[in-house]
Design an enzyme around this catalytic site. Structure first.
Site: not given
Length: 743
Positions: A262-266
């Site tokens: 994922t991208d950051y905290a997605a």
């Protein structure tokens, strides 16, 4: 390690250990401080989560990587090493021009070589995977992240740079060289509505496949080891929870079998999207979509075991995800060398900012600069190239600034960054020209718009501007020509850098106009991470050189071009708007029932009442110090059948006094299809160098694959019919002919 041994390792792992491999935490969680009050507590992870963690985010430095890895292996029951990943986007310690600028070189081969050197620096510092390249197609300059996208508005150009960057990063990977490449942001992130960061993306499946997916596919086909999901929705479903996108398209259709991160905290943000009511449901959706690694949340760490116990997900799906992570670690040789050749800090320095790397960065920058304007001044001569016998005033907030590498050069060494002033001094001597700041980049009010982020990075409030302007005007009054280094603030572009007003900051515009009023030739050098609206600049600048964020050797490359040591050859990878109201803007528009120039009275055709439809400067445009023209367009045949091909050829003539390089571009148009087709699509390009007076033939082969598209029935292939072929020096300056296929 052989596959049978890796399977044996997987069989020994507990469910908790498998889940740990799917968790990525940032380096500050490994600092050895108090877990109860430190950064780990803010995202809810425990010491056990940290001890089981599979990968680390944005730790770059040989000594720190070794410290964390050694401590981790000492605690790991099965001695499974950590995987270190970082944002090495367009440089490590040595910084290249931003990817959008590299796209303007139309030289993916040069970029591939440069990215080998980027990987060499990153590997020496312990990085094993880079979150790069970003290959989203971008057509709205309001979006700050356009700076990261080498293909700009065009999927074909994006695909060529995507594969080049992947090959560059991963060169020699199986021999312990290079670093693994994670392509991002999958998918369609560049089409966020209104150019607003993290916003919705909504388009037809046909358009997604035709225009936005090709660069990602090219990166996957080139062997990218990982894929990162995007923040946006696709057809109402966030990419991180989109099984159709990740499982059906990426894994099944394209055959990708590596980890998806994922991208950051997605995963956590799926609750904000409104598709998950809690962390458990968010984790369930992501796992069923085949997302393997959860970046920087506690979702997988604390939800997956419960979901297995409740029968909501199968343990075999966790096994499959864990296998993909372990396989990448094995491919990188981490079970034999958990440091992957990472050397101690002193030895690593020998790989950083080397003369070879700096020379390469300078060459890439030389090719990326775009000359937009060079009009004869009062003496009838174009102001560029500069002459060493002129009295030159170098003015502006970027004249002596090292802040020219852009927002995402987070690991760059700023000390070796070459300023424009330094490069001028090498040519003219320190007393051979005048230099004045002239203005701050932003006024106090404009700086305040950047909010707390600017304060966090130590941006101080600007003082009174009038004394700076007066100092600059005094220098210009004694000069034959003024070179103004202007542009947006580095924090105005990049992630979360969405803007609705894309003009020069007000105080810089005032400086430009007051210098122009002195009556001497004015050269504007523009620094930015996006196409700015230059309609207010053109009337006050006789020449405009677009520098983008040019990287470590930016000042040297700018001087190369301004003084004529390098003939500019950059061509635009994004169209420049005449006004913000034209955005999104791109050359490959679709025909309408009432195109401009159609036989309708007055206003009843497509367009604007107060602006054109193609912008101020089109895709593929750029000037040089020589003049070239294309002529004598020929086709080897006026038709071909399936399995065949034809050749299109044109003659390029250098009419100027110096050696020059042009980018000859090939476009096609399907005149009648089962669905409407763009008026032009880039299908090829060549960088061609010519001597003064020389004529060269430039040829392209056209085959049926170049005619294929997603047809009305959503199958992919060509249709018989008539096609337009265009060969030009920009998307608007073209020669044209027609041919038929399949008839």
């Amino acid at each position: 390690m052989k596959d049978v041994e890796l399977h044996a390792l997987l069989d020994q792992m507990t469910l908790g250990e498998k889940i740990g491999q799917l968790v990525q935490l940032s380096g500050d969680c490994f600092g050895g401080g108090d877990i109860a009050t430190g950064p780990a507590s803010r995202i809810g992870v425990t010491q056990e989560d940290i001890d089981r963690c599979g990968s680390v985010l944005n730790v770059v430095g040989a000594d720190e990587v070794r410290r964390i890895q050694e401590a981790h292996l000492a605690k790991s029951r099965l001695h499974i090493p950590l995987l270190f990943m970082a944002d090495i986007v367009y440089g490590c310690r040595t910084c290249l021009p931003i990817p959008l600028a590299q796209g303007c070189s139309f030289d993916p081969e040069r970029t591939e070589l440069a990215y080998r050197e980027v990987a060499d620096e990153a590997r020496a510092l312990g990085c094993m995977v880079t979150f790069s390249p970003a290959v989203d197609v971008v057509r709205d300059a309001r979006w700050g992240r356009v700076m990261e996208m080498p293909g700009g508005e065009d999927p074909y150009l994006g695909a060529r740079f995507a594969e080049a960057m992947v090959r560059g990063f991963q060169a020699g990977l199986s021999e312990g060289q290079g670093i693994a490449s994670c392509v991002k942001h999958f998918a369609g992130y560049g089409a966020v509505e209104g150019g607003r960061e993290y916003n919705t993306v909504d388009m037809s499946e046909r358009r997604l496949r035709q225009e936005y997916l090709p660069p990602y596919r090219a990166a996957v086909d080139a062997g990218a080891k990982m894929v990162m999901t995007s923040f946006n929705t696709i057809d109402g479903v966030p990419a991180t929870a989109n099984r159709w996108l990740l499982h059906d398209v990426l894994r099944t259709e394209w055959g990708f079998d590596g980890p998806v991160i994922t991208d950051y905290a997605a995963i956590l943000e799926l609750m904000n999207h409104g598709v998950a009511k809690d962390r458990d449901e968010a984790s369930e959706l992501a796992m069923k979509a085949t997302v393997d690694i959860d970046m920087k949340t506690d979702c997988y760490a604390h939800s997956l075991k419960r979901l297995v116990d409740e029968g909501r997900i199968a343990e075999k799906d966790i096994d499959a995800a864990c296998w993909r992570v372990l396989s990448l670690k094995n491919e990188l040789g981490l079970f034999e060398d958990p440091f992957r050749g990472c050397i101690d800090g002193n030895e690593a320095q020998k790989h950083l900012c080397t003369p070879t790397h700096l020379a390469s960065a300078r060459t890439v920058a030389d090719e990326s600069l775009v000359l937009l304007r060079n009009e004869p001044a009062h003496d009838g001569r174009p102001p560029l190239p500069l002459r060493r016998d002129q009295k030159i005033a170098l003015i502006g907030p970027y004249a002596d600034s090292q802040d020219i590498v852009g927002m995402w050069a987070i690991h760059a060494d700023r000390d070796p960054v070459v300023t424009v002033k330094h490069a001028f001094g090498e040519r003219l001597g320190e007393g051979g020209f005048a230099c004045a700041k002239g203005a701050d980049v932003l006024s106090a009010e404009e700086l305040a718009q950047l909010g707390s982020f600017a304060k966090m990075l130590g941006q101080s409030a600007p003082g009174p501007q009038e004394p700076l302007i007066e100092e600059a005007l005094a220098a210009c009054r004694e000069a034959d020509v003024a070179v103004l280094c202007l542009g947006e603030h580095a924090l105005q572009s990049g992630e979360a850098g969405t803007r609705t007003k894309l003009r020069l900051p007000g105080v810089q515009q005032e400086l430009l106009e007051r210098v122009h009023a002195l009556g001497i030739p004015v050269v504007a050098v523009i620094f930015a991470g996006r196409p700015l609206v230059l309609s207010d600049v053109v009337p006050f600048a006789d020449a405009i050189l677009y520098a983008w964020w040019p990287g470590t050797e930016g000042g040297a490359a700018i001087a190369d071009v301004l003084f004529g040591d390098v003939n500019p050859s950059g061509r635009l990878a994004m169209s420049f708007p005449e006004t913000e109201g034209q955005l999104p803007l791109y050359y490959a528009q679709y025909p309408t029932g009432r195109p401009a120039g159609a036989n309708h009275a007055g206003r009843f055709v497509t367009g604007y009442l107060d602006a054109g439809i193609f912008g101020l400067y089109p895709f593929g445009y750029g000037l040089s110090y020589h003049r070239s023209h294309l002529g004598n367009l020929k086709l080897s045949s006026d038709s071909f059948m399936p399995g065949g091909s034809i050749q299109v050829e044109a003659e390029l003539t250098n009419d100027g006094p110096v050696v020059g390089t042009d980018v000859v571009q090939l476009y096609l148009h399907d005149c009648t299809g089962s669905v409407t087709r763009p008026i032009k699509e880039l299908k090829g390009f060549r960088r061609v160098s010519t001597e003064p007076g020389q004529t060269k033939k430039v040829a392209f082969r056209i085959d049926e694959d170049m005619l294929a598209f997603w047809r009305r029935d959503m199958t992919f292939g060509p249709e018989p019919g008539t096609f337009g072929v265009f060969v030009g020096l920009s998307s608007q300056d073209v020669l044209s002919a027609t041919f038929t296929f399949g008839k």
